[in-house]
Structure formats: structure tokens, C-alpha cells
Design an enzyme around this catalytic site. Structure first.
Site, PDB file in Angstrom:
ATOM      1  N   THR A 185       0.676  -1.090   0.128  1.00 13.59           N
ATOM      2  CA  THR A 185      -0.191   0.095   0.024  1.00 13.59           C
ATOM      3  C   THR A 185       0.982   1.303   0.102  1.00 13.59           C
ATOM      4  O   THR A 185       0.334   2.270  -0.408  1.00 13.59           O
ATOM      5  CB  THR A 185      -0.846   0.109   1.228  1.00 13.59           C
ATOM      6  OG1 THR A 185      -0.202  -0.339   2.359  1.00 13.59           O
ATOM      7  CG2 THR A 185      -1.956  -1.145   1.094  1.00 13.59           C
TER       8      THR A 185
ATOM      9  N   HIS B 272       6.596   1.160   7.842  1.00 12.33           N
ATOM     10  CA  HIS B 272       6.991   1.929   9.000  1.00 12.33           C
ATOM     11  C   HIS B 272       7.161   1.176  10.349  1.00 12.33           C
ATOM     12  O   HIS B 272       7.061   0.115  10.199  1.00 12.33           O
ATOM     13  CB  HIS B 272       5.908   3.134   9.155  1.00 12.33           C
ATOM     14  CG  HIS B 272       4.297   2.582   9.465  1.00 12.33           C
ATOM     15  ND1 HIS B 272       4.038   1.953  10.375  1.00 12.33           N
ATOM     16  CD2 HIS B 272       3.340   2.586   8.356  1.00 12.33           C
ATOM     17  CE1 HIS B 272       2.857   1.377  10.191  1.00 12.33           C
ATOM     18  NE2 HIS B 272       2.155   1.800   9.116  1.00 12.33           N
TER      19      HIS B 272
ATOM     20  N   HIS C 230       4.227  -1.557  11.031  1.00 12.86           N
ATOM     21  CA  HIS C 230       4.703  -2.803  10.288  1.00 12.86           C
ATOM     22  C   HIS C 230       5.854  -3.538  10.835  1.00 12.86           C
ATOM     23  O   HIS C 230       5.567  -4.922  10.778  1.00 12.86           O
ATOM     24  CB  HIS C 230       5.417  -2.456   8.866  1.00 12.86           C
ATOM     25  CG  HIS C 230       3.990  -1.821   8.078  1.00 12.86           C
ATOM     26  ND1 HIS C 230       4.298  -0.646   7.042  1.00 12.86           N
ATOM     27  CD2 HIS C 230       2.822  -2.072   7.651  1.00 12.86           C
ATOM     28  CE1 HIS C 230       3.277  -0.125   6.709  1.00 12.86           C
ATOM     29  NE2 HIS C 230       2.379  -1.076   6.861  1.00 12.86           N
TER      30      HIS C 230
ATOM     31  N   LYS D 272     -10.184  -0.199   9.001  1.00  8.19           N
ATOM     32  CA  LYS D 272     -10.740   0.805   8.179  1.00  8.19           C
ATOM     33  C   LYS D 272     -12.198   1.024   8.546  1.00  8.19           C
ATOM     34  O   LYS D 272     -13.024   0.189   8.097  1.00  8.19           O
ATOM     35  CB  LYS D 272     -10.191   0.736   6.912  1.00  8.19           C
ATOM     36  CG  LYS D 272      -8.745   0.634   6.509  1.00  8.19           C
ATOM     37  CD  LYS D 272      -7.992   1.723   7.077  1.00  8.19           C
ATOM     38  CE  LYS D 272      -6.553   1.554   6.960  1.00  8.19           C
ATOM     39  NZ  LYS D 272      -5.681   2.738   7.471  1.00  8.19           N
TER      40      LYS D 272
ATOM     41  N   ARG E 148     -10.799   1.218   0.969  1.00 10.19           N
ATOM     42  CA  ARG E 148      -9.663   1.995   0.675  1.00 10.19           C
ATOM     43  C   ARG E 148      -9.911   2.348  -0.915  1.00 10.19           C
ATOM     44  O   ARG E 148     -10.442   1.780  -1.739  1.00 10.19           O
ATOM     45  CB  ARG E 148      -8.681   0.719   0.466  1.00 10.19           C
ATOM     46  CG  ARG E 148      -8.227   0.214   1.814  1.00 10.19           C
ATOM     47  CD  ARG E 148      -6.881  -0.729   1.692  1.00 10.19           C
ATOM     48  NE  ARG E 148      -6.343  -1.027   2.804  1.00 10.19           N
ATOM     49  CZ  ARG E 148      -5.493  -0.806   3.500  1.00 10.19           C
ATOM     50  NH1 ARG E 148      -4.857   0.320   3.081  1.00 10.19           N
ATOM     51  NH2 ARG E 148      -5.162  -1.034   4.666  1.00 10.19           N
TER      52      ARG E 148
ATOM     53  N   GLN F  71      -6.335 -14.380   1.453  1.00 14.40           N
ATOM     54  CA  GLN F  71      -5.127 -14.371   2.273  1.00 14.40           C
ATOM     55  C   GLN F  71      -5.415 -15.965   2.833  1.00 14.40           C
ATOM     56  O   GLN F  71      -4.165 -16.442   2.890  1.00 14.40           O
ATOM     57  CB  GLN F  71      -5.361 -13.545   3.666  1.00 14.40           C
ATOM     58  CG  GLN F  71      -4.254 -13.566   4.556  1.00 14.40           C
ATOM     59  CD  GLN F  71      -4.263 -12.721   5.676  1.00 14.40           C
ATOM     60  OE1 GLN F  71      -4.693 -11.541   5.606  1.00 14.40           O
ATOM     61  NE2 GLN F  71      -3.719 -12.852   6.879  1.00 14.40           N
TER      62      GLN F  71
ATOM     63  N   ASP G 191      -5.159  -7.676  14.655  1.00 14.19           N
ATOM     64  CA  ASP G 191      -6.175  -7.690  13.921  1.00 14.19           C
ATOM     65  C   ASP G 191      -6.501  -8.595  12.654  1.00 14.19           C
ATOM     66  O   ASP G 191      -7.274  -8.609  12.070  1.00 14.19           O
ATOM     67  CB  ASP G 191      -6.327  -6.133  13.297  1.00 14.19           C
ATOM     68  CG  ASP G 191      -5.115  -5.993  12.175  1.00 14.19           C
ATOM     69  OD1 ASP G 191      -4.050  -6.583  12.511  1.00 14.19           O
ATOM     70  OD2 ASP G 191      -4.936  -4.891  11.364  1.00 14.19           O
TER      71      ASP G 191
ATOM     72  N   LYS H  77      -1.623   4.993  20.472  1.00 16.39           N
ATOM     73  CA  LYS H  77      -0.990   4.269  19.644  1.00 16.39           C
ATOM     74  C   LYS H  77       0.542   4.355  19.448  1.00 16.39           C
ATOM     75  O   LYS H  77       0.750   5.412  19.147  1.00 16.39           O
ATOM     76  CB  LYS H  77      -1.650   3.903  18.387  1.00 16.39           C
ATOM     77  CG  LYS H  77      -1.511   2.957  17.405  1.00 16.39           C
ATOM     78  CD  LYS H  77      -2.578   2.726  16.236  1.00 16.39           C
ATOM     79  CE  LYS H  77      -2.074   1.618  15.327  1.00 16.39           C
ATOM     80  NZ  LYS H  77      -3.113   1.555  14.108  1.00 16.39           N
TER      81      LYS H  77
ATOM     82  N   LYS I  57       3.552   6.497  16.036  1.00 15.82           N
ATOM     83  CA  LYS I  57       2.964   7.687  15.443  1.00 15.82           C
ATOM     84  C   LYS I  57       3.431   9.018  16.132  1.00 15.82           C
ATOM     85  O   LYS I  57       3.960   9.006  17.155  1.00 15.82           O
ATOM     86  CB  LYS I  57       1.409   8.094  15.595  1.00 15.82           C
ATOM     87  CG  LYS I  57       0.690   7.010  14.638  1.00 15.82           C
ATOM     88  CD  LYS I  57       1.023   7.070  13.174  1.00 15.82           C
ATOM     89  CE  LYS I  57      -0.130   6.130  12.556  1.00 15.82           C
ATOM     90  NZ  LYS I  57      -0.046   6.463  10.944  1.00 15.82           N
ATOM     91  N   THR I  58       4.027  10.098  15.478  1.00 15.09           N
ATOM     92  CA  THR I  58       4.517  11.315  15.987  1.00 15.09           C
ATOM     93  C   THR I  58       3.796  12.449  15.434  1.00 15.09           C
ATOM     94  O   THR I  58       2.983  12.318  14.664  1.00 15.09           O
ATOM     95  CB  THR I  58       5.921  11.431  15.675  1.00 15.09           C
ATOM     96  OG1 THR I  58       6.230  11.601  14.179  1.00 15.09           O
ATOM     97  CG2 THR I  58       6.905  10.038  15.921  1.00 15.09           C
TER      98      THR I  58
END
Length: 416
Positions: A40, A45, A48, A82, A86, A169, A190, A227, A230-231
Site C-alpha cells: 500500500t 513504518h 509494520h 478501516k 480503500r 489471504q 487484527d 497508539k 505515530k509522532t
């Protein structure tokens, strides 16, 4: 020690299907396992990275790690977490991302005990009628609707495309089970529903005695309940062009005392003894931030290599001390990436005029006052001479002028 015990100590296990059976299998032989990622984006990051660190641990323990780059699944998009559909990427973008992620994985995992595959290679060969006859008949819609990832979307709606993602999957797991001797799939919390669907498919197609297992990683939260990963500036990327090694280093260095031991367990390969020693230092000498420094060193080395650690530490020391003269142009690009910057010409100019022209000082009066008082440093040198001439081409390969006003306020002038 069975690797499951190691993972449990690290707090890295959320759910395991048939733990006793998996434990026996791991004690008996080298196990094939896999983790997948959809293209994607063109970089992982650190969110992942969590399940892939677990995959790396299995690889280090001698098991046969497999990575699926989801060129097939990524072309339709998964519904995980989500609240809306997407937006489908162009196939050109998907292929670009596949290539970028494959390069990253090869860098992180090396060549030993690792196989990288692309599920587009087998999913693209299934025709519609074959999909419905060979696989569609084996999936109960009621069961699919009850999977958490789908159930969370029913209120707002979900397309048939994303609804079928768990089937694709599952096909992946069966394909690797049959062709690559893979018995275990790992993923984030998830992914439990998708992974167990794959186990069900294997049992239906190969018999209930077929050995197939699932292991998921807990959702990682910071001590404040937010979470992880993240920044204020967004995601922390593994691509050095998106998040520089210096920024990556600083991210880990700035972790809360309440979180640092958890992250050492997750993101480093330090022993239990080493981590216990660092945990004690967090309690007795928190001001030294030794655990955070070790966390930063280990993670930067894993993702970017030893030289990147040295470079990040060099930049950090220079910015802390103000001794920026020894920085290279590349290090300046990293260290000053998010600091205020202006563009200047290479033309030499009087310091007072230059400071006002760049907007670093609001007026000539203020500029003269700051220079006279010793509040201005140019490229690390304190300048108090009002007649001083700034030559932007003189240092740092003629690319930059570093200005420090006061104790901590830095500005970067980029030479056009």
C-alpha cells in the site's frame, strides 16, 4: 528455551492456535512460517515492523522464514481497521511499491533462512469460475461475517471486493503450506480472523490432521494509552529518505521511561540479562537515559547499519554542544531537516544585513544587539564583530550556513 517461551517473556504473543501442538512442532524440527505485507506504500513504518521482528526472531532461531509481498492482495485492499473502503491504487503504483518493499526486506533479513515471494504470482492465475468452485464453496458467509475485521464494517458497509480479502489471504496460507512447507502464519492482532480462516481452508482441503498454526502479536500501546508509532510529524518510516536515520535515532531516544523496557524486548535482540540490567538503571539512574540510548543504537543498527548509528550520534552530540563545525553536508541535511530554514544566495554579505534579509532577525537594531551581545553563532563560531562578512560558500560544501541564536534556536540557510 522454546522460542514461544522467549516470545512470551518479551510480551510478544497475543493469541496462539493450538499452543501445545505448535510447541511440540517447534521442538521437533525447523518450522516454515510467514508474515505478509501489502504494498500500500513504498516503505514499511515501525508499526509494520512489529510482526516482522518476531519473524526475524524465528529466523535467528533457525526456522525458515517466508515473507509475502502482497502484489495480489494489495491490488484490491484489505478492510482491516478501516471505516471506509480503500482507494484502489494503479497497478503501476502497486508494482513500484512491491519493488521497494522487497528491497527493504532483503536488507532487513539478509539471505539465510529467508524466502521472499509475491502472492500475485499465484493469485493472478486463478480464474473467476475456479475461484468460486475451488474456494468459494469452502467459505461460509455467516462465518465470514462474524470475523471481527468484517463485523466492524457492517454498519457502514463493505464491498464484495474487500469482503473476499480473507479468502485470498487463506489461499496464500494454503499455497505456502503446500508448496513451501509452511506451517505457521504470524501477524498483528487484527489479522487473527484472516489467519484462522487460512487454517480452516487448509484443514478442509488437506484434512484435519494437517499441521497449520496461527500466532498474533498484541496491539502495541504507549504508557499514555495512545497508539505506538505515530509522532506529530506522522509515521516513522524505515526508508531513510522519509525518516532520516538521525530522526529514527531521536524517536527511540525520546521514549518514555515507562515504555522503554517494553520496546527493548520487542525491537532489540538483547539478552534477558542485558535488558534486566537496563531496567534496573531506569529505576536507579533515569536521568542518564541509558536504556533509551541503547534502544536507539540497536534499532538504528538493525534498520540502517552501524555507520548510521555513528552518524546519528555525531549529529546529536554536535547539536547538543553547539559544535557543528565537524558536521558533513549530509549530516546537516539530516539533523536540520525539521528546523526553520531559509534560502540564500552565495553572495557574501555583512552579517547584520544578512540576518535581516533572511528574516532570522526582525530589524537591524535587533541584529546589531544580538551580535554585540554574543547571541549569534555562524557555523559554530560566536560572531561579535558588526563588520563580519558572511560567505555562504565558505563551508559545508557551499550548501549551508548554520545560524544559532541564543542557546538553542537554530536556523538553516540553504544556498541556492
Amino acid at each position: 528455551m522454546n522460542i514461544l517461551d522467549e516470545l512470551a517473556w518479551r510480551g510478544a504473543i497475543n493469541q496462539v492456535s493450538d499452543e501445545e501442538g505448535l510447541r511440540k512442532l517447534l521442538d521437533k524440527k525447523s518450522v516454515g512460517l510467514y508474515c505478509g505485507v501489502d504494498p500500500t506504500g513504498d516503505s514499511l513504518h515501525i508499526g509494520h515492523l512489529i510482526p516482522f521482528m518476531m519473524l526475524k526472531r524465528f529466523q535467528e532461531a533457525g526456522h525458515r522464514a517466508h515473507i509475502i509481498i502482497g502484489g495480489g492482495t494489495g491490488s484490491i485492499g484489505d478492510p482491516s481497521g478501516k471505516k471506509s473502503e480503500r482507494v484502489l491504487q494503479t497497478m503501476e503504483q502497486v508494482h513500484h511499491n512491491e519493488e521497494a518493499l522487497t528491497r527493504q526486506m532483503k536488507h532487513l533479513f539478509g539471505k539465510d533462512n529467508i524466502t521472499i515471494v509475491n502472492n500475485r504470482d499465484w493469485l493472478s492465475k486463478i480464474d473467476l469460475l475456479g475461484f468460486l468452485r475451488d474456494y468459494g464453496k469452502l467459505f461460509n458467509v455467516n462465518t465470514m461475517l462474524n470475523k471481527e475485521v468484517v463485523a466492524s464494517r457492517l454498519e457502514v458497509g463493505i464491498s464484495f471486493t474487500e469482503f473476499t480479502y480473507q479468502i485470498l489471504q487463506s489461499i496464500d496460507f494454503h499455497h505456502l503450506w503446500k508448496n513451501n512447507d509452511v506451517q505457521l502464519q504470524i501477524g498483528g492482532a487484527d489479522q487473527w480472523g484472516n489467519i484462522t480462516s487460512g487454517i480452516d481452508l487448509i484443514h478442509k482441503m488437506e484434512g484435519s490432521e494437517a499441521e497449520a498454526y496461527a500466532l498474533t502479536i498484541p496491539l502495541m500501546l504507549k504508557a499514555d494509552g495512545t497508539k505506538f508509532g505515530k509522532t506529530a510529524g506522522g509515521a516513522v518510516w524505515l526508508d531513510p529518505e522519509k525518516t532520516t536515520p538521525y530522526e529514527f535515532y531521536q524517536f527511540w531516544l525520546n521514549q518514555d521511561d515507562r515504555d522503554v523496557i517494553k520496546y527493548l524486548k520487542y525491537f532489540t535482540f538483547l539478552s534477558q540479562e542485558e535488558i534486566a540490567d537496563l531496567e534496573e538503571k531506569v529505576k536507579t539512574q533515569p536521568e542518564k537515559r541509558e536504556a533509551q540510548r541503547r534502544l536507539a543504537e540497536e534499532t538504528v543498527e538493525f534498520v540502517h547499519g552501524k555507520e548510521a548509528v555513528k552518524e546519528a550520534e555525531h549529529i546529536s552530540a554536535a547539536l547538543f554542544s553547539g559544535e557543528v563545525k565537524d558536521l558533513t553536508a549530509s549530516e546537516i541535511e539530516q539533523g536540520f531537516k525539521n528546523m526553520p530554514s531559509v534560502e540564500v544566495t552565495a553572495e557574501p554579505k555583512n552579517i547584520v544585513e544578512w540576518l535581516v534579509d533572511t528574516g532570522i532577525e526582525s530589524s537591524k537594531r535587533q541584529a546589531r544587539e544580538d551580535v554585540t551581545n554574543g547571541a549569534i553563532r555562524i557555523n559554530g563560531d560566536r560572531i561579535q564583530d558588526l563588520e563580519f562578512t558572511i560567505d555562504p560558500s565558505a563551508e559545508f560544501d557551499g550548501k549551508f550556513v548554520i545560524v544559532r541564536r541564543g542557546k538553542k534556536k537554530y536556523f538553516l540557510a540553504r544556498v541556492k
